[in-house]
Design a protein around this motif. Structure first.
Motif, mmCIF file in Angstrom:
data_model
loop_
_atom_site.group_PDB
_atom_site.id
_atom_site.type_symbol
_atom_site.label_atom_id
_atom_site.label_comp_id
_atom_site.label_asym_id
_atom_site.label_seq_id
_atom_site.Cartn_x
_atom_site.Cartn_y
_atom_site.Cartn_z
ATOM 1 N N ALA A 285 -12.693 5.984 -5.808
ATOM 2 C CA ALA A 285 -11.599 5.184 -5.016
ATOM 3 C C ALA A 285 -10.766 6.074 -4.200
ATOM 4 C CB ALA A 285 -10.577 4.200 -6.131
ATOM 5 N N ARG A 286 -10.768 7.397 -4.696
ATOM 6 C CA ARG A 286 -9.876 8.435 -4.144
ATOM 7 C C ARG A 286 -10.205 9.492 -3.517
ATOM 8 N NH1 ARG A 286 -5.158 8.865 -8.530
ATOM 9 N NH2 ARG A 286 -3.820 9.346 -6.834
ATOM 10 N N LYS B 266 -10.739 5.535 0.540
ATOM 11 C CA LYS B 266 -9.534 5.818 0.632
ATOM 12 C C LYS B 266 -8.532 4.881 0.417
ATOM 13 C CE LYS B 266 -8.847 4.922 5.085
ATOM 14 N NZ LYS B 266 -8.503 3.557 5.031
ATOM 15 N N ALA B 267 -7.253 5.076 0.452
ATOM 16 C CA ALA B 267 -6.185 3.876 0.441
ATOM 17 C C ALA B 267 -6.019 3.150 1.680
ATOM 18 C CB ALA B 267 -4.886 4.650 -0.137
ATOM 19 N N PRO B 268 -5.351 2.218 1.528
ATOM 20 C CA PRO B 268 -5.351 0.971 2.736
ATOM 21 C C PRO B 268 -4.948 1.575 4.093
ATOM 22 C CG PRO B 268 -3.925 0.288 0.925
ATOM 23 C CD PRO B 268 -4.446 1.744 0.524
ATOM 24 N N ILE B 269 -4.036 2.537 4.262
ATOM 25 C CA ILE B 269 -3.684 2.973 5.613
ATOM 26 C C ILE B 269 -4.892 3.417 6.336
ATOM 27 C CG2 ILE B 269 -2.518 4.714 6.562
ATOM 28 C CD1 ILE B 269 -0.739 2.490 6.280
ATOM 29 N N VAL B 270 -5.442 2.707 7.465
ATOM 30 C CA VAL B 270 -4.643 1.787 8.063
ATOM 31 C C VAL B 270 -5.232 0.407 8.064
ATOM 32 C CG1 VAL B 270 -5.366 2.421 10.468
ATOM 33 C CG2 VAL B 270 -2.934 1.862 9.953
ATOM 34 N N VAL B 271 -6.702 0.431 8.170
ATOM 35 C CA VAL B 271 -7.365 -0.780 8.232
ATOM 36 C C VAL B 271 -8.081 -1.326 7.055
ATOM 37 C CG1 VAL B 271 -7.483 -1.173 10.829
ATOM 38 C CG2 VAL B 271 -8.951 0.010 9.939
ATOM 39 N N GLY B 272 -7.468 -1.086 5.952
ATOM 40 C CA GLY B 272 -7.942 -1.643 4.685
ATOM 41 C C GLY B 272 -8.510 -0.417 3.885
ATOM 42 N N SER B 273 -8.367 -0.584 2.457
ATOM 43 C CA SER B 273 -9.043 0.601 1.556
ATOM 44 C C SER B 273 -10.465 0.451 1.800
ATOM 45 C CB SER B 273 -8.406 0.222 0.001
ATOM 46 O OG SER B 273 -7.499 -1.000 -0.081
ATOM 47 N N LEU B 274 -10.920 1.413 1.467
ATOM 48 C CA LEU B 274 -12.362 1.722 1.210
ATOM 49 C C LEU B 274 -12.905 2.192 -0.183
ATOM 50 C CD1 LEU B 274 -13.320 3.325 4.713
ATOM 51 C CD2 LEU B 274 -13.484 0.738 3.758
ATOM 52 N N LEU B 275 -13.690 1.754 -0.835
ATOM 53 C CA LEU B 275 -14.431 2.265 -1.801
ATOM 54 C C LEU B 275 -15.532 3.106 -1.263
ATOM 55 C CD1 LEU B 275 -14.481 -0.661 -4.452
ATOM 56 C CD2 LEU B 275 -13.653 1.597 -5.244
ATOM 57 N N ARG C 82 -6.502 11.645 12.940
ATOM 58 C CA ARG C 82 -6.267 10.601 11.910
ATOM 59 C C ARG C 82 -7.163 9.744 11.340
ATOM 60 N NH1 ARG C 82 -1.647 7.973 11.611
ATOM 61 N NH2 ARG C 82 -0.957 8.609 9.490
#
Lengths: 402, 356
Positions: A218-219, A305-314, A349
């Motif tokens: 997740a990170r 990645k976390a949600p910024i900018v178009v939604g989180s990804l696993l 970015r």
């Protein structure tokens, strides 16, 4: 030293209660440190007005590095002059956050001499965070740290400090040496860590099994999660011991297996290993009775990645299985190719997961030399529109030609 | 006094310098472990060697004198060895069994909180907040402290159906693991940010500002040598503020907190999951945030009451259904809960089967 005495009625509320209090920590440092004292005063102001008083970062650092220090300035420098500059120093943690007290004391002594006396053990990415110093102390801190064997971690649009789970140091489930992998990869990519040259940040995390204690999936832009190919070894006597101690093996183990590959008749636990997808549920519940065997390695995943900018990804699976053994040559080569493709294609970015979404998984996999494999998907595509390249007919579909 | 000679690109020290002898000897040879109580476990090697671990809560923000105090204890009972977990718990590593209980007694006497192992709440992953971040919409350390004071027993003693991972993020950047946690708090903005046109032209790159917006709400404003924001499209994510301080997203009166639940990172039983929205907004209410903390506690205790053994929060909700979850918790369902951004297609219901 004569210190301003700040009244902190709001923060004082957070000294009460049983859980360890960060306010007590700031006050403890503030007794002997002017920076920590002004941090306390400014923080009380934030609690009162419900807004922060830190400005956007500025470019500060040590000679020859483009990262590792995050510039921080107070927007109320007249009121809180000792935090007018309050930069963060990121120090690259040792693998799995093991320390000797000697090493920790050394860092504390350096930090009391040159900084606020406040730390985070640890930051979100895993670094030792030294919280608050001014620009003129940075070179001294760097000399003191590096002469004792410590180095700065990553920041900005660079490779960030890799991190890893406790692994074979103290866990029976590790499928590869996460500590050594993290150490060697960190050493291999020192230039990428210290001199930001990318479109954005790039994080790597090493987890020894699917429990994923470092949240690699997740990170981390690149997630390396341990797995194996052999059978689950069963110690039937230990299975019986779990049953005797009150475990309902049918309900808690067999029925909760996601592939329904287990059975239990009250005497013997059986596993159809060909159907097992190695999720770790049964092994973690009966660690004395069950353990992986055979070939060990890792699944390589990309893009979380976390949600910024178009939604989180696993992270998505790219390499279903790779041996992870020193000197990790195959893995290092793969990382180089991944970074090259990202560097070629990313706009400023843009994280690698977002670039793969834009350019397509095929472009990415072809560049890094990984063939398509059903382990990479949850299901095939649903719409009947897809690209063909001439070479697909020269290779994959040749045999269908009448 | 002259400074020592600086070195560059040396990387971190090798971890082997920091491993206790019993770990060096049994590296990669651990056979199993047992949880002895809420804060103690023992790992047993193939050859029978053992290492005991005592886990202690940490506010993550530590003064150097606290670190020295922890070091004193590790010197006295652990041969000078300790580690930290990925959730910032402190772990004392004990090679001799006779030192386990005396260490625990001294920890308790000194006011340390032992626990966090097994089917419990462990330390809370969180962000910097007002303590040190320019983008913070609330304070993360304070929320964690207020929350863990309420949930203290779930760290030190009480068992849950499975482990519960909590997180707090002080803005939607989510430098914590909020997007994949069992229960998490995230600070949100609710108003279109004002633009300081005079500053913007001087300190921000206009193309970068326009490109930063995920909903394409920002367009050039040539007359002002600045940009304008389409209020209909802005979702207040604050990404424009990240690249341009002249668009100040912060508003102490209207910034607030949301609660998301049901995420996890492990692949046990079911795939890793994102956290989903259950409470869209609470007013930011320091220093104790009583309403949001009560809501978190209610979610945790409802889960504890209804979930089956080994189910994580997200697995429990998947089994019972979200409509049932909202019903059980008594949470009002609103337009904010329905995705109208990137995940709409995969989150709307596509069958006429659900519970009343």
């Amino acid at each position: 030293m004569s210190k301003k005495k700040y009244e902190t009625p709001l923060l004082d509320e957070l000294e009460k209660g049983p859980f360890p209090s960060f306010v007590k920590e700031i006050k403890k440092a503030a007794v002997k440190n002017e920076m920590a004292n002004d941090e306390l005063g400014q923080l009380e102001r934030s609690y009162k007005t419900k807004r922060g008083y830190w400005k956007h970062g500025g470019i500060v650092g040590v000679l020859g590095y483009g990262g590792g220090v995050i510039g921080r300035y107070s927007s109320l420098p007249e009121e809180f002059p000792n935090v007018a500059m309050f930069h963060t120093v990121r120090v690259n943690q040792p693998s799995a956050w093991f320390y000797t007290t000697k090493a920790l004391r050394e860092i504390c002594d350096i930090w009391d001499k040159y900084g606020s006396g406040l730390t985070n053990l640890h930051g979100s990415t895993g670094d030792i965070i030294l919280l608050g110093t001014n620009t003129e102390n940075l070179e001294a801190i760097f000399a003191e740290l590096t002469s004792r064997g410590w180095d700065l971690g990553g920041s900005g649009s660079a490779m960030r400090t890799p991190s890893n789970c406790v692994g074979p140091a103290r866990c029976e489930w590790a499928n590869y040496d996460t500590l050594e992998a993290c150490y060697q990869i960190t050493q291999h990519f020192q230039d990428e860590l210290h001199r930001p040259a990318y479109a954005y940040k790039f994080k790597i995390k090493f987890a020894g099994c699917a429990v994923d204690c470092v949240a690699a999936i997740a990170r981390a832009d690149l997630s390396i999660i341990g797995t194996w190919k052999g059978k689950i070894q069963i110690d039937q006597d230990e299975v019986q011991n779990y049953a005797k101690k009150g475990m309902n093996i049918q309900a808690e183990i067999v029925n909760m297996c996601p592939t329904q590959c287990m059975s239990y008749d009250g005497k013997e636990l059986k596993i159809d290993d060909g159907e097992c997808k190695r999720c770790m549920h049964c092994i973690t519940r009966m660690t004395k009775a069950l353990r992986p065997s055979g070939e060990r390695g890792a699944t390589i995943l990309i893009g979380s990645k976390a949600p910024i900018v178009v939604g989180s990804l696993l992270s998505w699976v790219i390499v279903p299985f790779m041996k992870m053994e020193p000197p990790f040559t195959e893995f290092k080569d793969l990382v180089r190719k991944i970074l090259d493709w990202w560097d070629e294609n990313a706009k400023p970015r843009e994280r690698i997961g977002e670039v793969i979404e834009m350019k397509g998984m095929r472009s990415f996999l072809e560049y890094i030399g990984v063939p398509p494999h059903p382990a990479q998907i949850k299901m095939p595509r649903k719409d009947p529109f897809f690209f063909f390249k001439p070479k697909d007919f020269e290779t994959t579909y040749t045999k269908d030609k009448v | 006094m002259a400074l020592p000679q600086r070195r560059t690109d040396i990387g971190p020290p090798h971890y082997a310098e920091f491993l206790p002898p019993v770990i060096k000897k049994n590296y990669g040879k651990w056979k199993y472990h047992e949880e002895l109580d809420a804060g103690t476990m023992v790992h047993v090697a193939e050859g029978g060697d053992k290492i005991w671990t005592v886990r202690v809560a940490s506010p993550r923000l530590l003064a150097t004198d606290t670190i020295r105090d922890i070091c004193d204890l590790a010197d006295k009972y652990c041969g000078g060895y300790l580690r930290f977990t990925s959730r910032n718990n402190i772990e004392f590593l004990i090679s001799e069994e006779k030192n386990v209980e005396p260490l625990k007694k001294e920890l308790k006497d000194k006011g340390y909180t032992i626990g966090g192992i097994g089917k419990r709440v462990s330390n809370v992953v969180h962000t910097q907040g007002w303590v040190h971040c320019h983008g913070a919409a609330t304070d993360a350390s304070g929320l964690v402290k207020a929350m863990m004071d309420e949930l203290y027993d779930y760290f030190t003693t009480k068992e849950l159906p499975n482990k519960v991972r909590l997180a707090v993020a002080c803005c939607v950047n989510m430098c914590g693991a909020v997007h994949c946690s069992d229960i998490a708090i995230v600070a949100v903005h609710t108003k279109v940010p004002p633009i300081d046109h005079e500053r913007l032209g001087k300190i921000c790159e206009i193309p970068t500002v326009i490109a930063s917006c995920p909903t394409r709400a920002i367009s050039p404003d040539p007359a002002k040598k600045s940009v304008k924001i389409n209020e209909e499209r802005c979702m207040y994510c604050g990404n424009c503020f990240t690249v341009c301080p002249a668009i100040d997203i912060h508003n102490p009166e209207t910034d607030g907190l949301a609660i998301v639940v049901g995420g996890k990172v492990g692949s046990l039983r079911s795939d890793p999951k994102f956290s989903k929205l259950v409470y869209p907004f609470f007013y930011n209410d320091p220093p104790r945030w009583p309403k949001v903390i009560a809501a978190v506690k209610n979610i945790l205790e409802t889960y504890a009451r209804y979930a089956r053994k080994h189910e994580r929060v997200g697995e429990w909700i998947d089994r019972i259904g979200w409509e049932k979850f909202f019903n059980l918790l008594g949470i009002e369902f609103t337009f904010q809960h329905i995705d109208d951004f990137t995940f709409m297609r995969e989150t709307l219901r596509t069958s006429p089967t659900f519970k009343w």
